[in-house]
Motif scaffolding. Structure first.
Motif, mmCIF file in Angstrom:
data_model
loop_
_atom_site.group_PDB
_atom_site.id
_atom_site.type_symbol
_atom_site.label_atom_id
_atom_site.label_comp_id
_atom_site.label_asym_id
_atom_site.label_seq_id
_atom_site.Cartn_x
_atom_site.Cartn_y
_atom_site.Cartn_z
ATOM 1 N N GLY A 30 19.451 24.075 37.098
ATOM 2 C CA GLY A 30 19.468 22.681 37.527
ATOM 3 C C GLY A 30 18.327 21.883 36.930
ATOM 4 N N ASP A 31 17.147 22.493 36.835
ATOM 5 C CA ASP A 31 16.016 21.797 36.224
ATOM 6 C C ASP A 31 16.294 21.465 34.762
ATOM 7 O OD1 ASP A 31 14.334 21.705 38.481
ATOM 8 O OD2 ASP A 31 13.676 23.766 38.140
ATOM 9 N N LEU A 32 16.927 22.387 34.048
ATOM 10 C CA LEU A 32 17.281 22.122 32.649
ATOM 11 C C LEU A 32 18.292 20.981 32.546
ATOM 12 C CD1 LEU A 32 17.577 25.781 31.292
ATOM 13 C CD2 LEU A 32 15.755 24.131 30.821
ATOM 14 N N ALA A 33 19.226 20.928 33.491
ATOM 15 C CA ALA A 33 20.210 19.844 33.491
ATOM 16 C C ALA A 33 19.536 18.498 33.739
ATOM 17 C CB ALA A 33 21.281 20.112 34.542
ATOM 18 N N VAL A 34 18.572 18.468 34.645
ATOM 19 C CA VAL A 34 17.843 17.227 34.921
ATOM 20 C C VAL A 34 17.130 16.744 33.660
ATOM 21 C CG1 VAL A 34 15.897 16.246 36.203
ATOM 22 C CG2 VAL A 34 17.589 17.665 37.381
ATOM 23 N N GLU A 35 16.519 17.662 32.924
ATOM 24 C CA GLU A 35 15.849 17.285 31.678
ATOM 25 C C GLU A 35 16.843 16.697 30.682
ATOM 26 O OE1 GLU A 35 13.790 20.644 30.141
ATOM 27 O OE2 GLU A 35 12.592 20.957 31.957
ATOM 28 N N ALA A 36 18.042 17.285 30.604
ATOM 29 C CA ALA A 36 19.047 16.778 29.670
ATOM 30 C C ALA A 36 19.510 15.380 30.057
ATOM 31 C CB ALA A 36 20.241 17.736 29.620
ATOM 32 N N VAL A 37 19.715 15.140 31.348
ATOM 33 C CA VAL A 37 20.124 13.809 31.806
ATOM 34 C C VAL A 37 19.025 12.795 31.510
ATOM 35 C CG1 VAL A 37 20.630 12.422 33.853
ATOM 36 C CG2 VAL A 37 21.719 14.653 33.561
ATOM 37 N N ARG A 38 17.797 13.161 31.790
ATOM 38 C CA ARG A 38 16.679 12.245 31.561
ATOM 39 C C ARG A 38 16.567 11.881 30.075
ATOM 40 N NH1 ARG A 38 12.978 14.989 33.987
ATOM 41 N NH2 ARG A 38 12.995 13.827 35.947
ATOM 42 N N ALA A 39 16.745 12.862 29.201
ATOM 43 C CA ALA A 39 16.602 12.619 27.763
ATOM 44 C C ALA A 39 17.761 11.823 27.190
ATOM 45 C CB ALA A 39 16.474 13.952 27.026
ATOM 46 N N SER A 40 18.913 11.857 27.849
ATOM 47 C CA SER A 40 20.115 11.229 27.285
ATOM 48 C C SER A 40 20.137 9.718 27.436
ATOM 49 C CB SER A 40 21.365 11.805 27.959
ATOM 50 O OG SER A 40 21.487 11.327 29.298
ATOM 51 N N HIS A 49 24.600 21.155 36.725
ATOM 52 C CA HIS A 49 24.675 21.645 35.344
ATOM 53 C C HIS A 49 25.740 20.892 34.548
ATOM 54 C CE1 HIS A 49 24.844 24.534 32.009
ATOM 55 N NE2 HIS A 49 26.148 24.555 32.177
ATOM 56 N N HIS A 50 26.861 20.579 35.191
ATOM 57 C CA HIS A 50 27.951 19.890 34.495
ATOM 58 C C HIS A 50 27.499 18.511 34.013
ATOM 59 C CE1 HIS A 50 32.116 19.093 33.434
ATOM 60 N NE2 HIS A 50 32.045 17.940 34.066
ATOM 61 N N SER A 51 26.778 17.783 34.857
ATOM 62 C CA SER A 51 26.268 16.478 34.427
ATOM 63 C C SER A 51 25.302 16.632 33.261
ATOM 64 C CB SER A 51 25.566 15.774 35.595
ATOM 65 O OG SER A 51 26.490 15.420 36.604
ATOM 66 N N GLY A 52 24.446 17.647 33.331
ATOM 67 C CA GLY A 52 23.508 17.878 32.236
ATOM 68 C C GLY A 52 24.199 18.273 30.951
ATOM 69 N N TRP A 53 25.270 19.055 31.080
ATOM 70 C CA TRP A 53 26.026 19.489 29.897
ATOM 71 C C TRP A 53 26.637 18.295 29.173
ATOM 72 C CZ3 TRP A 53 31.681 19.828 29.749
ATOM 73 C CH2 TRP A 53 32.164 20.382 28.565
ATOM 74 N N ILE A 54 27.289 17.402 29.923
ATOM 75 C CA ILE A 54 27.887 16.224 29.285
ATOM 76 C C ILE A 54 26.796 15.348 28.668
ATOM 77 C CG2 ILE A 54 29.303 14.171 29.622
ATOM 78 C CD1 ILE A 54 30.654 15.579 31.955
ATOM 79 N N ALA A 55 25.701 15.164 29.396
ATOM 80 C CA ALA A 55 24.613 14.327 28.878
ATOM 81 C C ALA A 55 24.069 14.885 27.566
ATOM 82 C CB ALA A 55 23.498 14.236 29.917
ATOM 83 N N LYS A 56 23.937 16.192 27.497
ATOM 84 C CA LYS A 56 23.381 16.818 26.295
ATOM 85 C C LYS A 56 24.329 16.698 25.110
ATOM 86 C CE LYS A 56 20.676 20.930 25.185
ATOM 87 N NZ LYS A 56 20.211 22.248 25.697
ATOM 88 N N ALA A 96 33.526 13.545 20.554
ATOM 89 C CA ALA A 96 34.601 14.023 21.425
ATOM 90 C C ALA A 96 34.287 13.799 22.898
ATOM 91 C CB ALA A 96 34.861 15.508 21.174
ATOM 92 N N PHE A 97 33.006 13.741 23.253
ATOM 93 C CA PHE A 97 32.661 13.694 24.670
ATOM 94 C C PHE A 97 32.890 12.320 25.300
ATOM 95 C CE2 PHE A 97 31.364 17.864 23.917
ATOM 96 C CZ PHE A 97 31.083 18.481 25.124
ATOM 97 N N PRO A 98 32.486 11.212 24.676
ATOM 98 C CA PRO A 98 32.827 9.909 25.280
ATOM 99 C C PRO A 98 34.329 9.696 25.420
ATOM 100 C CG PRO A 98 31.090 9.650 23.652
ATOM 101 C CD PRO A 98 31.593 11.059 23.509
#
Length: 351
Positions: free
Chosen positions: A159-169, A286-293, A299-301
């Motif tokens: 979850g912490d890794l996902a938060v970092e990905a959302v923040r960076a996106s 994690h799913h939110s972080g995955w899409i953000a990353k 393909a993702f948008p």
């Protein structure tokens, strides 16, 4: 010359396979996969393989080889799974013993035999019992050695890794940052508390992404997994809870059937049942972080047009609030398996 991942067209796929001794006859079909580029390729010798080109920078070579080693261990124990094929050095650089991972023009790929099948009928309790035995066989092999490089799902770190990905996106609207981050932090604290409340739980090599879309069923042949792309270290229940669905009564029946099959092969620590909601919460974050990353991938948008909108994040905050309540209301560790009421959840456990 290094190829861009987006430049992987049919001609280059066939060229890549030529460099590992697999000569295509010109027929190929791209298969559904958000994470990797996957192709069904017919060969000149009449066989067909599934070629998987890994997304750059997602996994290290060591992590990919651990995935392959797990698959080969399962194959050696006659567990149904399409393990990667040994490759020949005909121009590509090869890694692994046996060599199963190829590097060519900046891309990494492997190939596995084609295996057909259909989605399992999870409403059938007999099918679930078979799946329980099948997953237990995977876990029995998983216990034989450990991952060194693959991720761990045994606490809040995914979850912490996902938060970092959302923040960076930059995908999270500024006006909702406080609400989302605040709710996620409360949830991750509850996740960590849930794992900490069950000391001494076994963790082991797992499939990691055991949902119905990753399972194929053949009448008379049983089940097999598509691949082990998301293999992780974690508690056994991580490979069970995603097969549960419906209302709480239905989920209890399904869980009983899964465990009835599982425990014919391997022991199961029922304390892990208290981790179902924490693991579900981790997967949502994690799913939110995955899409953000992956948002820079065109393909993702297209696939997730609602992601990044205020409504998406408000909905996530609401769902995570429900998960927080479910974790706080989770039952204590269930009694031993000879107690018929060991899955007597109060209704929030399998929403």
């Amino acid at each position: 010359m290094n190829l861009d991942y987006a430049e992987l067209d049919p001609g280059r796929v066939l060229d890549a396979l030529d460099t590992v001794g697999l000569r295509g006859d010109g027929r190929l079909l791209q298969l559904n996969s958000y994470e990797n580029r996957v192709f069904l390729v017919h060969l000149e010798d009449g066989a067909a393989v599934v070629a998987k080109f890994y997304r750059p920078a997602r996994w290290s070579n060591e992590q990919l080889l651990e995935e392959h080693r797990f698959a080969l261990d399962l194959q050696a124990d006659e567990v149904p799974l399409a393990a990667p094929l040994p490759l020949q050095a005909c121009g590509a650089s090869l890694l692994g013993e046996p060599p199963t991972l190829a590097q060519w023009q900046g891309l990494r790929f492997c190939a596995a035999p084609r295996q057909g099948g259909r989605a399992p009928e999870l409403e059938d309790l007999e099918v679930l019992e078979v799946l329980g035995r099948f997953i237990a066989r995977i876990h029995r092999v998983g216990r034989q050695r450990e991952f060194t490089h693959r991720p761990r799902w045994a606490g809040r770190s995914p979850g912490d890794l996902a938060v970092e990905a959302v923040r960076a996106s930059g995908c999270l609207p500024y006006e909702l940052e406080g609400r989302w981050h605040g709710m996620v932090e409360r949830c991750l604290q509850a996740v960590q508390q849930a794992f900490g409340a069950q000391p001494g739980l076994r963790t082991q090599r797992l499939h990691g992404d055991c949902h119905p879309g990753n399972l194929l069923w053949t009448p008379g042949g049983g089940a097999h997994f598509v691949d082990l792309d998301d293999a992780v270290t974690g508690p056994a229940v991580q490979d069970l809870w995603m097969l549960l669905s419906g209302d709480p009564a239905q989920a209890q029946q399904q869980l009983r059937a899964l465990l009835a099959g599982y425990e014919q092969v391997l022991d199961f620590d029922r304390r892990e049942l208290t981790l179902i909601e924490p693991l579900r919460t981790l997967r949502m974050i994690h799913h939110s972080g995955w899409i953000a990353k992956r948002w820079d991938d065109p393909a993702f948008p297209i696939a997730f047009p609602w992601f990044g909108t205020p409504n998406y994040w408000l909905d996530q905050v609401a769902k995570l609030a429900e998960q927080l309540e479910a974790m706080q209301d989770a039952p204590p560790a269930p009694p031993p398996k000879d107690d018929d009421d060991f899955v007597n959840f109060d209704g929030d456990g399998f929403a």
